[in-house]
Design a protein around this motif. Structure first.
Motif: not given
Length: 124
Positions: A96-104, A109-114
């Motif tokens: 799973c990965a999280a991004t500060g963007r409102g949508v996945p 490369d769109m995800y900063a945290t894994w």
């Protein structure tokens, strides 16, 4: 700093079901969109499913559409991936990965945290 921990992987039979969970630490987790990716043996990591920060919008790879379902529970900072009608090709390490963007997004490369990943093995 948000940290992600996956759980729920293991061995499953083809046609069966598995539920993966991703728990996020930190008060900002509910402001992040979350995606699930997988890396199968010999293949690059690929997008599987994603959910927006509100839990209202979901996205799926064509290969899992209709079989997998992603959901989130803000009260417990959890994003689940329910995997049904499993196929041999669903075998892999799921992240799973999280991004500060409102949508996945659908690319890594769109995800900063894994998270560290959890293994799912589907057998015949």
């Amino acid at each position: 700093q948000v940290q992600l921990v996956e759980s729920g992987g293991g061995l499953a039979q083809a046609g069966g079901s598995v539920r993966l969970s991703c728990v996020g630490s930190g008060r900002t987790f509910d402001t992040l969109a979350v995606g699930w990716f997988r890396q199968s043996p010999g293949k690059e990591r690929e997008f599987v499913a994603g959910i927006d920060k509100l839990g209202a919008l979901t996205y799926y790879a064509d290969s899992v559409k209709g079989r997998f379902a992603i959901s989130r529970e803000h009260a417990t900072n959890t994003v689940d991936l329910r995997m049904n009608v499993l196929k041999l090709e669903d075998t892999g390490v799921y992240y799973c990965a999280a991004t500060g963007r409102g949508v996945p997004g659908r690319t890594q490369d769109m995800y900063a945290t894994w998270g560290q990943g959890t293994q799912v093995t589907v057998s015949s």
